[in-house]
Design an enzyme around this catalytic site. Structure first.
Site, PDB file in Angstrom:
ATOM      1  N   HIS A   1       0.823  -1.204   0.000  1.00 50.66           N
ATOM      2  CA  HIS A   1       0.000   0.000   0.000  1.00 50.66           C
ATOM      3  C   HIS A   1       0.857   1.253   0.000  1.00 50.66           C
ATOM      4  O   HIS A   1       0.631   2.186  -0.772  1.00 50.66           O
ATOM      5  CB  HIS A   1      -0.935   0.011   1.215  1.00 50.66           C
ATOM      6  CG  HIS A   1      -1.829   1.210   1.243  1.00 50.66           C
ATOM      7  ND1 HIS A   1      -1.445   2.419   1.787  1.00 50.66           N
ATOM      8  CD2 HIS A   1      -3.096   1.391   0.782  1.00 50.66           C
ATOM      9  CE1 HIS A   1      -2.433   3.298   1.657  1.00 50.66           C
ATOM     10  NE2 HIS A   1      -3.438   2.690   1.053  1.00 50.66           N
TER      11      HIS A   1
ATOM     12  N   GLU B   1       7.760   5.633  -2.988  1.00 53.74           N
ATOM     13  CA  GLU B   1       8.312   5.303  -4.299  1.00 53.74           C
ATOM     14  C   GLU B   1       9.119   4.017  -4.192  1.00 53.74           C
ATOM     15  O   GLU B   1       9.685   3.722  -3.137  1.00 53.74           O
ATOM     16  CB  GLU B   1       9.195   6.455  -4.799  1.00 53.74           C
ATOM     17  CG  GLU B   1       8.413   7.727  -5.061  1.00 53.74           C
ATOM     18  CD  GLU B   1       9.306   8.841  -5.588  1.00 53.74           C
ATOM     19  OE1 GLU B   1      10.562   8.691  -5.528  1.00 53.74           O
ATOM     20  OE2 GLU B   1       8.766   9.855  -6.048  1.00 53.74           O
TER      21      GLU B   1
ATOM     22  N   LEU C   1      -4.000  -7.851   2.688  1.00 53.20           N
ATOM     23  CA  LEU C   1      -4.431  -9.016   3.448  1.00 53.20           C
ATOM     24  C   LEU C   1      -5.880  -9.402   3.227  1.00 53.20           C
ATOM     25  O   LEU C   1      -6.366 -10.362   3.828  1.00 53.20           O
ATOM     26  CB  LEU C   1      -4.166  -8.769   4.936  1.00 53.20           C
ATOM     27  CG  LEU C   1      -2.695  -8.481   5.265  1.00 53.20           C
ATOM     28  CD1 LEU C   1      -2.541  -8.098   6.723  1.00 53.20           C
ATOM     29  CD2 LEU C   1      -1.817  -9.670   4.924  1.00 53.20           C
TER      30      LEU C   1
ATOM     31  N   GLY D   1     -10.716  -5.822  -1.490  1.00 57.74           N
ATOM     32  CA  GLY D   1     -11.126  -4.448  -1.261  1.00 57.74           C
ATOM     33  C   GLY D   1     -10.857  -3.635  -2.509  1.00 57.74           C
ATOM     34  O   GLY D   1     -10.514  -4.168  -3.570  1.00 57.74           O
TER      35      GLY D   1
ATOM     36  N   HIS E   1      -8.481  -1.647  -3.487  1.00 58.34           N
ATOM     37  CA  HIS E   1      -7.164  -1.702  -4.114  1.00 58.34           C
ATOM     38  C   HIS E   1      -6.997  -2.972  -4.943  1.00 58.34           C
ATOM     39  O   HIS E   1      -6.463  -2.935  -6.060  1.00 58.34           O
ATOM     40  CB  HIS E   1      -6.069  -1.625  -3.054  1.00 58.34           C
ATOM     41  CG  HIS E   1      -6.032  -0.324  -2.322  1.00 58.34           C
ATOM     42  ND1 HIS E   1      -6.137   0.905  -2.953  1.00 58.34           N
ATOM     43  CD2 HIS E   1      -5.913  -0.053  -0.995  1.00 58.34           C
ATOM     44  CE1 HIS E   1      -6.063   1.869  -2.049  1.00 58.34           C
ATOM     45  NE2 HIS E   1      -5.929   1.315  -0.856  1.00 58.34           N
TER      46      HIS E   1
END
Length: 269
Positions: A25, A61, A83, A86, A88
């Site tokens: 993330h 980055e 985990l 969702g 993302h």
């Protein structure tokens, strides 16, 4: 880099394999980048010759979009260091892959839920002070765990975290209650609420297990609420490296022997 990456297997034959792109993330915590970098190196050690890159969703980055743009053709498997399902996993990562038409890409499943994560959680708990030996019947009545996760608006994310808690409970033989650092309607229970409920049941040894891949604000916030011990995030735990490679291999196997156009479909495995 060349479009194809040779990798010699145990039989001595050489295959062309896709690059493994780890997708964390991202975090403002300076330890997070060092943690996922160490995890990437551990994966390289487990599978010499496999190209492993990092591509963050945000905050650190290299960003995923930049990592994908830097790849000069060929194939890549994107392994979310997330985990649960969702936004993302379902939208952001596939969208980034779709914006890299020069690559044949595949998006692997998120790391959890999986029994390997229960193994790693148990290991982190023992490191923090959880009894290494199986608990007696009387001790099991006093012990419990709050599994502290980030939280999501997606009900499937909540279901995945519930499943992860069940896997850990089965392993430990004590109640494991999922709770969230950033509660939502789908993930409503906070860490303090879960701790209070267990204390009301007479649980005097309740640990907080960090259901996070790397250090960050939510992990720190959750640990600060612990009345007893708090286990750290997974970090570069060896089991996490094994699981990332397992998800990579799953995605490859699902795609084989499809041609590049089919391989590039953005269905999450």
């Amino acid at each position: 880099m060349t479009p194809s990456n040779p990798l010699r297997d145990e039989s001595g034959s050489t295959h062309l394999v896709p690059t493994l792109i780890l997708v964390p993330h991202g975090s403002r915590d300076p330890c997070a980048l060092a943690t996922v970098t160490a995890l990437a190196e551990r994966i390289r050690e487990r599978r010499p010759g496999l190209p492993v890159r990092l591509g963050h969703i945000e905050l650190n980055e290299p960003l995923l979009t930049d990592t994908l743009a830097a790849e000069q053709g060929g194939r890549a498997v994107l392994v979310p260091l997330l985990l649960s399902r969702g936004q993302h996993v379902k939208r952001d990562i596939p969208a980034a892959a779709a914006d890299a038409p020069h690559l044949a890409t595949r998006v692997a499943a998120p790391l959890g839920p999986h029994p390997m994560l229960a193994e790693a959680l148990h290991s982190r708990l023992v490191e923090a002070g959880w009894p290494a030996r199986p608990l007696s019947v009387s001790a099991r009545r006093r012990h419990a765990v709050v599994l502290a996760a980030a939280g999501s608006r997606d009900p499937e994310s909540a279901a995945d975290t519930e499943r992860a808690a069940k896997l850990l409970a089965d392993r430990l033989g004590v109640p494991v209650v999922p709770a969230y650092a950033a509660p939502t309607e789908a993930c409503a229970r906070t860490v303090p609420e879960a701790l209070a409920a267990l204390a009301a049941e007479g649980r005097t040894r309740t640990a907080v297990a960090a259901y996070f891949t790397a250090p960050g604000r939510f992990a720190t916030q959750s640990a600060s609420a612990a009345p007893w011990i708090a286990a750290p995030p997974f970090g570069a735990h060896p089991t996490l490296a094994r699981l990332a490679l397992h998800r990579y291999d799953e995605a490859r196997a699902h795609a084989r022997p499809a041609p590049a156009a089919e391989y590039r479909r953005l269905t999450t495995v």
